[in-house]
Design an enzyme around this catalytic site. Sequence first.
Site, PDB file in Angstrom:
ATOM      1  N   GLY A   1     -33.003  43.600 -45.027  1.00  0.00           N
ATOM      2  CA  GLY A   1     -33.653  42.295 -44.997  1.00  0.00           C
ATOM      3  C   GLY A   1     -34.311  42.001 -46.328  1.00  0.00           C
ATOM      4  O   GLY A   1     -34.580  42.918 -47.106  1.00  0.00           O
TER       5      GLY A   1
ATOM      6  N   CYS B   1     -31.710  50.427 -45.186  1.00  0.00           N
ATOM      7  CA  CYS B   1     -32.500  49.761 -46.214  1.00  0.00           C
ATOM      8  C   CYS B   1     -33.845  49.281 -45.661  1.00  0.00           C
ATOM      9  O   CYS B   1     -34.705  50.094 -45.404  1.00  0.00           O
ATOM     10  CB  CYS B   1     -31.682  48.645 -46.852  1.00  0.00           C
ATOM     11  SG  CYS B   1     -32.292  48.265 -48.502  1.00  0.00           S
ATOM     12  N   TYR B   2     -34.005  47.975 -45.432  1.00  0.00           N
ATOM     13  CA  TYR B   2     -35.269  47.514 -44.839  1.00  0.00           C
ATOM     14  C   TYR B   2     -35.530  48.274 -43.536  1.00  0.00           C
ATOM     15  O   TYR B   2     -36.668  48.621 -43.222  1.00  0.00           O
ATOM     16  CB  TYR B   2     -35.220  46.005 -44.568  1.00  0.00           C
ATOM     17  CG  TYR B   2     -36.537  45.412 -44.098  1.00  0.00           C
ATOM     18  CD1 TYR B   2     -37.421  44.819 -44.998  1.00  0.00           C
ATOM     19  CD2 TYR B   2     -36.900  45.452 -42.748  1.00  0.00           C
ATOM     20  CE1 TYR B   2     -38.634  44.283 -44.558  1.00  0.00           C
ATOM     21  CE2 TYR B   2     -38.100  44.919 -42.308  1.00  0.00           C
ATOM     22  CZ  TYR B   2     -38.963  44.331 -43.212  1.00  0.00           C
ATOM     23  OH  TYR B   2     -40.157  43.805 -42.789  1.00  0.00           O
TER      24      TYR B   2
ATOM     25  N   HIS C   1     -26.314  50.843 -48.173  1.00  0.00           N
ATOM     26  CA  HIS C   1     -25.660  50.006 -47.150  1.00  0.00           C
ATOM     27  C   HIS C   1     -24.284  50.561 -46.782  1.00  0.00           C
ATOM     28  O   HIS C   1     -23.318  50.357 -47.503  1.00  0.00           O
ATOM     29  CB  HIS C   1     -25.493  48.577 -47.681  1.00  0.00           C
ATOM     30  CG  HIS C   1     -26.786  47.843 -47.773  1.00  0.00           C
ATOM     31  ND1 HIS C   1     -27.277  47.090 -46.738  1.00  0.00           N
ATOM     32  CD2 HIS C   1     -27.698  47.764 -48.764  1.00  0.00           C
ATOM     33  CE1 HIS C   1     -28.443  46.569 -47.092  1.00  0.00           C
ATOM     34  NE2 HIS C   1     -28.724  46.962 -48.317  1.00  0.00           N
TER      35      HIS C   1
ATOM     36  N   GLU D   1     -22.420  49.501 -44.448  1.00  0.00           N
ATOM     37  CA  GLU D   1     -21.583  48.443 -43.860  1.00  0.00           C
ATOM     38  C   GLU D   1     -20.741  47.706 -44.890  1.00  0.00           C
ATOM     39  O   GLU D   1     -19.780  47.027 -44.537  1.00  0.00           O
ATOM     40  CB  GLU D   1     -22.457  47.454 -43.068  1.00  0.00           C
ATOM     41  CG  GLU D   1     -23.394  46.559 -43.886  1.00  0.00           C
ATOM     42  CD  GLU D   1     -24.739  47.198 -44.266  1.00  0.00           C
ATOM     43  OE1 GLU D   1     -24.792  48.440 -44.395  1.00  0.00           O
ATOM     44  OE2 GLU D   1     -25.715  46.454 -44.457  1.00  0.00           O
TER      45      GLU D   1
ATOM     46  N   SER E   1      -5.967  21.892 -30.631  1.00  0.00           N
ATOM     47  CA  SER E   1      -5.581  21.309 -31.910  1.00  0.00           C
ATOM     48  C   SER E   1      -4.287  21.923 -32.428  1.00  0.00           C
ATOM     49  O   SER E   1      -3.711  21.448 -33.391  1.00  0.00           O
ATOM     50  CB  SER E   1      -6.686  21.595 -32.929  1.00  0.00           C
ATOM     51  OG  SER E   1      -6.774  22.998 -33.126  1.00  0.00           O
ATOM     52  N   GLY E   2      -3.848  23.017 -31.797  1.00  0.00           N
ATOM     53  CA  GLY E   2      -2.703  23.730 -32.351  1.00  0.00           C
ATOM     54  C   GLY E   2      -3.155  24.889 -33.218  1.00  0.00           C
ATOM     55  O   GLY E   2      -2.350  25.676 -33.684  1.00  0.00           O
ATOM     56  N   GLY E   3      -4.444  25.007 -33.428  1.00  0.00           N
ATOM     57  CA  GLY E   3      -4.989  26.132 -34.197  1.00  0.00           C
ATOM     58  C   GLY E   3      -5.125  27.355 -33.293  1.00  0.00           C
ATOM     59  O   GLY E   3      -5.009  27.251 -32.074  1.00  0.00           O
ATOM     60  N   VAL E   4      -5.393  28.509 -33.914  1.00  0.00           N
ATOM     61  CA  VAL E   4      -5.410  29.745 -33.137  1.00  0.00           C
ATOM     62  C   VAL E   4      -6.567  29.783 -32.126  1.00  0.00           C
ATOM     63  O   VAL E   4      -6.371  30.154 -30.976  1.00  0.00           O
ATOM     64  CB  VAL E   4      -5.358  31.008 -34.039  1.00  0.00           C
ATOM     65  CG1 VAL E   4      -6.456  31.026 -35.055  1.00  0.00           C
ATOM     66  CG2 VAL E   4      -5.395  32.277 -33.210  1.00  0.00           C
ATOM     67  N   ASP E   5      -7.770  29.357 -32.515  1.00  0.00           N
ATOM     68  CA  ASP E   5      -8.915  29.481 -31.603  1.00  0.00           C
ATOM     69  C   ASP E   5      -8.712  28.665 -30.330  1.00  0.00           C
ATOM     70  O   ASP E   5      -8.886  29.168 -29.224  1.00  0.00           O
ATOM     71  CB  ASP E   5     -10.220  29.028 -32.278  1.00  0.00           C
ATOM     72  CG  ASP E   5     -10.515  29.820 -33.534  1.00  0.00           C
ATOM     73  OD1 ASP E   5      -9.881  30.874 -33.727  1.00  0.00           O
ATOM     74  OD2 ASP E   5     -11.364  29.373 -34.324  1.00  0.00           O
TER      75      ASP E   5
ATOM     76  N   ARG F   1     -14.379  10.988 -42.465  1.00  0.00           N
ATOM     77  CA  ARG F   1     -14.726  12.027 -41.489  1.00  0.00           C
ATOM     78  C   ARG F   1     -15.365  11.418 -40.248  1.00  0.00           C
ATOM     79  O   ARG F   1     -15.068  11.800 -39.119  1.00  0.00           O
ATOM     80  CB  ARG F   1     -15.709  13.034 -42.105  1.00  0.00           C
ATOM     81  CG  ARG F   1     -15.060  13.955 -43.113  1.00  0.00           C
ATOM     82  CD  ARG F   1     -16.121  14.856 -43.743  1.00  0.00           C
ATOM     83  NE  ARG F   1     -15.536  15.721 -44.752  1.00  0.00           N
ATOM     84  CZ  ARG F   1     -15.005  16.915 -44.500  1.00  0.00           C
ATOM     85  NH1 ARG F   1     -15.026  17.390 -43.275  1.00  0.00           N
ATOM     86  NH2 ARG F   1     -14.473  17.627 -45.470  1.00  0.00           N
TER      87      ARG F   1
ATOM     88  N   LYS G   1     -12.990  36.473 -35.600  1.00  0.00           N
ATOM     89  CA  LYS G   1     -11.683  35.849 -35.784  1.00  0.00           C
ATOM     90  C   LYS G   1     -10.518  36.839 -35.613  1.00  0.00           C
ATOM     91  O   LYS G   1      -9.525  36.532 -34.954  1.00  0.00           O
ATOM     92  CB  LYS G   1     -11.626  35.239 -37.193  1.00  0.00           C
ATOM     93  CG  LYS G   1     -10.404  34.390 -37.450  1.00  0.00           C
ATOM     94  CD  LYS G   1     -10.643  32.996 -36.949  1.00  0.00           C
ATOM     95  CE  LYS G   1      -9.497  32.073 -37.238  1.00  0.00           C
ATOM     96  NZ  LYS G   1      -9.844  30.698 -36.847  1.00  0.00           N
TER      97      LYS G   1
ATOM     98  N   ASP H   1      17.671   9.801 -65.461  1.00  0.00           N
ATOM     99  CA  ASP H   1      17.711   8.985 -66.674  1.00  0.00           C
ATOM    100  C   ASP H   1      16.928   7.691 -66.591  1.00  0.00           C
ATOM    101  O   ASP H   1      17.016   6.834 -67.440  1.00  0.00           O
ATOM    102  CB  ASP H   1      19.173   8.653 -67.052  1.00  0.00           C
ATOM    103  CG  ASP H   1      19.679   9.663 -68.075  1.00  0.00           C
ATOM    104  OD1 ASP H   1      18.834  10.463 -68.559  1.00  0.00           O
ATOM    105  OD2 ASP H   1      20.882   9.648 -68.376  1.00  0.00           O
TER     106      ASP H   1
ATOM    107  N   LYS I   1     -13.833  28.872 -55.267  1.00  0.00           N
ATOM    108  CA  LYS I   1     -14.981  28.385 -54.501  1.00  0.00           C
ATOM    109  C   LYS I   1     -16.078  29.429 -54.558  1.00  0.00           C
ATOM    110  O   LYS I   1     -15.820  30.573 -54.182  1.00  0.00           O
ATOM    111  CB  LYS I   1     -14.587  28.155 -53.049  1.00  0.00           C
ATOM    112  CG  LYS I   1     -15.798  27.809 -52.165  1.00  0.00           C
ATOM    113  CD  LYS I   1     -15.466  27.664 -50.716  1.00  0.00           C
ATOM    114  CE  LYS I   1     -16.744  27.336 -49.941  1.00  0.00           C
ATOM    115  NZ  LYS I   1     -16.516  27.068 -48.545  1.00  0.00           N
TER     116      LYS I   1
HETATM  117  N1  GLN Z   1     -36.674  44.105 -49.379  1.00  0.00           N
HETATM  118  C1  GLN Z   1     -36.454  45.492 -49.299  1.00  0.00           C
HETATM  119  C2  GLN Z   1     -36.295  46.113 -50.702  1.00  0.00           C
HETATM  120  O1  GLN Z   1     -36.172  45.405 -51.671  1.00  0.00           O
HETATM  121  C3  GLN Z   1     -35.218  45.800 -48.473  1.00  0.00           C
HETATM  122  C4  GLN Z   1     -33.927  45.341 -49.109  1.00  0.00           C
HETATM  123  C5  GLN Z   1     -32.742  45.480 -48.207  1.00  0.00           C
HETATM  124  O2  GLN Z   1     -32.864  45.664 -47.017  1.00  0.00           O
HETATM  125  N2  GLN Z   1     -31.553  45.284 -48.776  1.00  0.00           N
HETATM  126  O3  GLN Z   1     -36.295  47.311 -50.838  1.00  0.00           O
END
Ligand code: GLN
Length: 544
Positions: free
Chosen positions: A67, A94-95, A189, A191, A244-248, A318, A400, A481, A536
């Site tokens: 966080g 982490c947090y 992290h 994840e 709509s024809g889309g997957v969902d 839209r 998804k 031409d 993007k």
């Molecule tokens: N804010 C906390 C830090 O800076 C935790 C950061 C985090 O969870 N990625 O250490």
Amino acid sequence: MADSATNVPPPPHTIFDTILVLDFGSQYTHLITRRLRELNIYSEMLPCTQKISELSFKPKGIILSGGPYSVYWDDAPHVDPAVFDMGVPILGICYGLQEIAWHSDQKNVVAGEKREYGHAILNVHKHSGKTAHVDALFAGLEEDMDVWMSHGDKLSQRPAGFVTVASSGNAPFAGIAHEEKEWFGIQFHPEVTHTKKGTPLIKNFAANICGAKQDWTMDAFVGKEIERIRALVGPKGQVIGAVSGGVDSTVAAKLMHEAIGDRFHAIMVDNGVLRLNEAKQVKETLTAGLGINLTVIDASDRFLDLLAGVKDDPEKKRKIIGNTFIEIFQEKAKEIAAAAKGSANEGEIEWLLQGTLYPDVIESISFKGPSATIKTHHNVGGLLEGMHLKLIEPLRELFKDEVRALGTQLGIPEDLVWRHPFPGPGLAIRIIGEVTRDQVRIAQQADHIFIEEIKKAGYYKQISQAYAALLPVKAVGVMGDKRVHAQVIALRAVETTDFMTADVFDFPTKFLSKVSTRIVNEVDGVCRVLYEVTSKPPGTIEME
Ligand code: GLN
């Protein structure tokens, strides 16, 4: 265990072993849930402020996410202390690690001298003797691990009752484990894919330490969800929904059809700005192929007449398309409801199908902190005036890729399961400037050629979204031409995992030349083809 009031079978978290992720607002929280699901372990996310006494199920384990706050701030979010009395394993990331340390003593967390963002080498510490069980989190992993960090705070000391299971150059307590309880904390992290052995670590926690069964498969989900829909709708209840024809929407419709047959009424509105032959194809696939009770309404003239003259205002396009869609859907829904009312063994239409996916749910419940307002979930149910429909959202627990797996499981053709997303306002926002019948023809034909060539070359699945847009400018060309003055097509193809950021797809020049030659030769009114190369951000995936 069924809900006693309605006899509805229980939701997945009461059937499947569940790991609960408590969210402190990290941008990676949803990835923790993703990784668990990839391991066939069911997982749900709730905000960190969740009261444990109000939780309707008992998780096998809890993960506290990262966080953006510092645990020692006055207004920092904290978990309900009851989390630590549940008797289930806890992993803090982490947090989350800092929260575990802070919970034990508020002096344990301080601002580090150095922030640490990016790769770090982690040294895993093995234990022996009576503390050897703390090695379970890093079991089978290398002693030097390549991990990804993103923090400014750190533990100043090891919390009482914990041992150090990992450290890095900048974080001496980068991994801690409680000597008696199954509580673990890590500074990095696991994840994110930048942490090389992140998923095996998450598996160690969820499958080995928590003992969660790896039985969350689409096969297991389908039967239970069909049962749930039947119980929810009752023996006579009827449901309407837009496709709509889309997957969902197709997967949701097929699931409804499996559950309640023709008591599910699908409606498709042809707004005149669909892809080439789309309405016809969707009708064939859904009706003849999948047996869905579908009504297609050709309202192209109504839409195109309203769009005439709208030139420089994409928002207006839209709005016209969105509002007209709702009007038509509502008219048809009322008709179907009136017709259904008289039939002998069918009840009234009480439900509206909505293809909400888990990322929308996550978005609406993520912890946004003390100052941010939480976005309310978009609810089209409220838009169907006077019908008082209740929402049925059979995909709301799924990501998804899980929806795609479910589609395959339900026998939906591969082509449709892997279909690129298509915006609600359709080609109207890919035709820059005024949408006329002739502009629609040009955009449809060019798009059809582009997609056909992409499929032939085998790029379709690698690309997340591709289309041809029509630019409202004329350029000079020589054809046979003869000097011509005709319009310009822009091709766009992007690769992305979450549609938040996207890279341009790298086609060989030969491929682009081939598409260009075909479009200029086959589509009347076009003399040039460009390839759009804006990523993007700053560009968006669609043109308007
Ligand atoms: N804010 C906390 C830090 O800076 C935790 C950061 C985090 O969870 N990625 O250490």
